[in-house]
Design an enzyme around this catalytic site. Structure first.
Site, mmCIF file in Angstrom:
data_model
loop_
_atom_site.group_PDB
_atom_site.id
_atom_site.type_symbol
_atom_site.label_atom_id
_atom_site.label_comp_id
_atom_site.label_asym_id
_atom_site.label_seq_id
_atom_site.Cartn_x
_atom_site.Cartn_y
_atom_site.Cartn_z
ATOM 1 N N GLY A 138 0.795 -1.223 0.000
ATOM 2 C CA GLY A 138 0.000 0.000 0.000
ATOM 3 C C GLY A 138 0.832 1.280 0.000
ATOM 4 N NE ARG A 196 -7.249 4.309 -11.844
ATOM 5 C CZ ARG A 196 -5.972 4.308 -11.471
ATOM 6 N NH1 ARG A 196 -5.089 3.641 -12.159
ATOM 7 N NH2 ARG A 196 -5.593 4.947 -10.392
ATOM 8 C CG ASP A 248 -4.401 -0.896 -14.771
ATOM 9 O OD1 ASP A 248 -4.047 -1.497 -15.795
ATOM 10 O OD2 ASP A 248 -3.650 -0.742 -13.788
HETATM 11 P P1 AMP Z 1 0.532 0.459 -11.109
HETATM 12 O O1 AMP Z 1 1.612 -0.437 -11.595
HETATM 13 O O2 AMP Z 1 1.021 1.507 -10.135
HETATM 14 O O3 AMP Z 1 -0.289 1.048 -12.200
HETATM 15 O O4 AMP Z 1 -0.442 -0.449 -10.232
HETATM 16 C C1 AMP Z 1 -1.140 -1.584 -10.724
HETATM 17 C C2 AMP Z 1 -2.011 -2.146 -9.633
HETATM 18 O O5 AMP Z 1 -1.227 -2.589 -8.536
HETATM 19 C C3 AMP Z 1 -3.009 -1.159 -9.048
HETATM 20 O O6 AMP Z 1 -4.175 -1.878 -8.684
HETATM 21 C C4 AMP Z 1 -2.277 -0.646 -7.836
HETATM 22 O O7 AMP Z 1 -3.125 -0.112 -6.863
HETATM 23 C C5 AMP Z 1 -1.582 -1.887 -7.349
HETATM 24 N N1 AMP Z 1 -0.343 -1.590 -6.605
HETATM 25 C C6 AMP Z 1 0.825 -1.121 -7.108
HETATM 26 N N2 AMP Z 1 1.739 -0.989 -6.132
HETATM 27 C C7 AMP Z 1 1.142 -1.365 -4.979
HETATM 28 C C8 AMP Z 1 1.561 -1.455 -3.615
HETATM 29 N N3 AMP Z 1 2.796 -1.128 -3.232
HETATM 30 N N4 AMP Z 1 0.665 -1.904 -2.715
HETATM 31 C C9 AMP Z 1 -0.577 -2.243 -3.085
HETATM 32 N N5 AMP Z 1 -1.028 -2.200 -4.340
HETATM 33 C C10 AMP Z 1 -0.193 -1.765 -5.283
HETATM 34 MG MG MG Z 2 -1.785 2.137 -12.318
#
Ligand code: AMP
Ligand code: MG
Length: 489
Positions: free
Chosen positions: A126, A183, A252
């Site tokens: 998170g 999104r 997304d």
């Molecule tokens: P992103 O790569 O940032 O676009 O994230 C892709 C998905 O992974 C989304 O659903 C994010 O909320 C989740 N996510 C990315 N990093 C984390 C993290 N450190 N903790 C929890 N969820 C994450």
């Molecule tokens: Mg993302």
């Protein structure tokens, strides 16, 4: 503090119901403190320095206190990641805090990234680290300075909370503000989970809040899809013209407003390399620079599929069929502006093809080339002095001379001052190069914010000269090229 309470703060998205996400309690940072804020963005929202440096704002930014007493909300969405549908996505580390009405009446979502676990965190912690947060902060300002649609970053907090990535780093938060966090993946979720009534609710919400004029259209949902297709085409045209590689164009990470969204391992091109892949986790090159137009259409098709309960299939196909033309027109316009060509001529495509071949063949720095070209009057293009200036970025003098002659011929009927004025507001001197972002991050990790402030100064006005910061216009040295960027953030 009164400004962080009051009737200018609302939370319409969280009231849409449980199909759209869940209320969550964020996890506060340890010793969270304001790291930096963007005064321009603050001004748009009507916030001043004393408000941004207040204890109340620090507490909001550190996930200690909600905005105006409203319980934060994690949005549910899904999406296609590298071509595969992933049903398990959603705000895994960011939460919506509420909606902020500015003096013009515009509603801004406040979204705190890195605020702790949510029901959609899966195995994640998170959190977001200082490195990736600062990259998003800088990129948001860079895109704004370049007049490319983007989400904005109001402020960042740092903390003592340790976070494990490839190494131990510290947790940070980013307060992202934009008119919409919806999104493509929001629509995909409601479609694939067969919540088609809620799908209509989402489309109605988006129209009412972001495109009220479309409510009058004969087919509002079709008009909404058309609007998203057009905005996306226009945004991609601008990415291609400026040399921006997003790196993770999963559905997304695509905004329904056609804004550049979710900055991960992005890069602005240094050398002109059409097949450039900034994301080292992208083994197949799905999101390479020159794939972005096709991938955008792929993503729009995924969105179009999710619209099938709302819009007739033939209409969807017609709308998607308009993407390529829209992008082509916008891209041609943007590229002609880069060369200061106020009119279009049939021979222009040859001129561009020869230029691209020249740049690619000489591994020429894309930004430096256009910036330099925008400095010379027509009759000065082929002087020894000019050619000498180009030498450091383009070794093949003969090919360069040939191209400059063709260009000189092409522009000799155009008014020089008009041409140069157009080029100088289109071709930035400064671009957010990865080596500069990296240097700012390394300094910031040691508590030195000066490189960040200097970068922000030039990125906010990248077409200006900034003589005392001219070193920030330098292309990378060979050692600084091709820094590895992964999805880790
Ligand atoms: P992103 O790569 O940032 O676009 O994230 C892709 C998905 O992974 C989304 O659903 C994010 O909320 C989740 N996510 C990315 N990093 C984390 C993290 N450190 N903790 C929890 N969820 C994450
Ligand atoms: Mg993302």
């Amino acid at each position: 503090m009164a400004v962080f309470n009051g009737s200018h703060i609302s939370f319409s998205f969280s009231q849409l119901g449980s199909a759209f996400g869940e209320h969550v309690t964020p996890t506060a940072l340890e010793n969270g403190r304001l790291f930096t804020y963007n005064a321009e963005v603050a001004k748009q929202l009507g916030l001043n320095e004393s408000e941004l440096t207040s204890e109340a704002f620090r507490a909001i930014l550190s996930a200690e206190q909600p905005l105006a007493g409203r319980t934060p909300f994690a949005m549910k969405y899904t999406g296609h990641q590298f071509g595969q549908y992933n049903p398990a996505l959603g705000d895994g580390r960011g939460v919506l805090l509420g909606e902020w009405r500015d003096a013009d009446g515009t509603l801004w979502d406040w979204h705190l990234k890195g605020a702790g676990k949510t029901p959609y965190s899966r195995h994640g912690d998170g959190r977001a680290v200082l490195r990736s947060t600062l990259r998003e902060y800088l990129a948001s300002a860079a895109m704004t300075g370049l007049n490319i649609p983007t989400t904005q970053a109001l402020a960042m907090a740092i903390s003592d909370t340790p976070v494990m990535r490839e190494r131990i780093e510290t947790a940070a938060t980013l307060l992202r503000v934009t008119e919409s966090h919806v999104r493509f993946g929001h629509f995909e979720y409601l479609f694939y989970s067969q919540q088609h009534e809620a799908l209509g609710t989402l489309a109605d919400y988006v129209i009412a809040r972001h495109f009220p004029e479309l409510a009058e259209a004969e087919k509002p949902y079709a008009a909404l899809l058309q609007e998203i297709v057009e905005r996306t085409a226009d945004m991609i045209a601008q990415w291609q013209a400026i040399g921006f590689n997003h790196g993770v164009m999963n559905t997304d990470n695509m905004s329904i407003l056609g804004q550049t969204f979710d900055y991960g391992p992005y890069a602005f091109l240094d050398d002109f390399d059409p097949g450039y892949i900034c994301n080292h986790s992208d083994y197949s090159g799905r999101y390479a620079f020159n794939q972005q137009p096709a991938i955008a259409l792929w993503n729009l098709s995924a969105l179009g599929y999710a619209f099938t309960p709302l819009v007739d299939k033939d209409v969807i196909n017609d709308i998607l069929g308009g993407f390529e033309h829209r992008l082509q027109v916008a891209y041609s316009r943007a590229m002609r502006d880069k060369l200061g060509l106020s009119d279009a001529q049939p021979s222009d495509s040859d001129l561009f093809n020869q230029l691209f071949a020249l740049l690619e063949g000489n591994q020429t720095d894309y930004t430096c080339f256009f910036y330099q070209l925008s400095q010379y009057r027509g009759d000065a293009l082929l002087t020894a002095g000019t050619l000498n200036q180009f030498k450091s970025i383009c070794q093949d003098t003969q090919a360069l001379t040939e191209w400059l002659s063709a260009y000189q011929q092409r522009v000799h009927t155009l008014d020089d001052s008009t041409r140069l004025a157009c080029m100088q507001r289109t071709n930035p001197k400064y671009i957010l190069r990865n080596y500069l972002a990296q240097a700012a991050i390394e300094a910031a990790e040691k508590g030195d914010l000066q490189p960040t402030h200097d970068l922000m100064t030039v990125l906010a006005h990248p077409f200006d000269e900034h003589p005392s910061l001219a070193h920030l216009a330098n292309p990378p040295t060979d050692d600084n090229k091709g820094l590895a960027l992964s999805c880790s953030s």
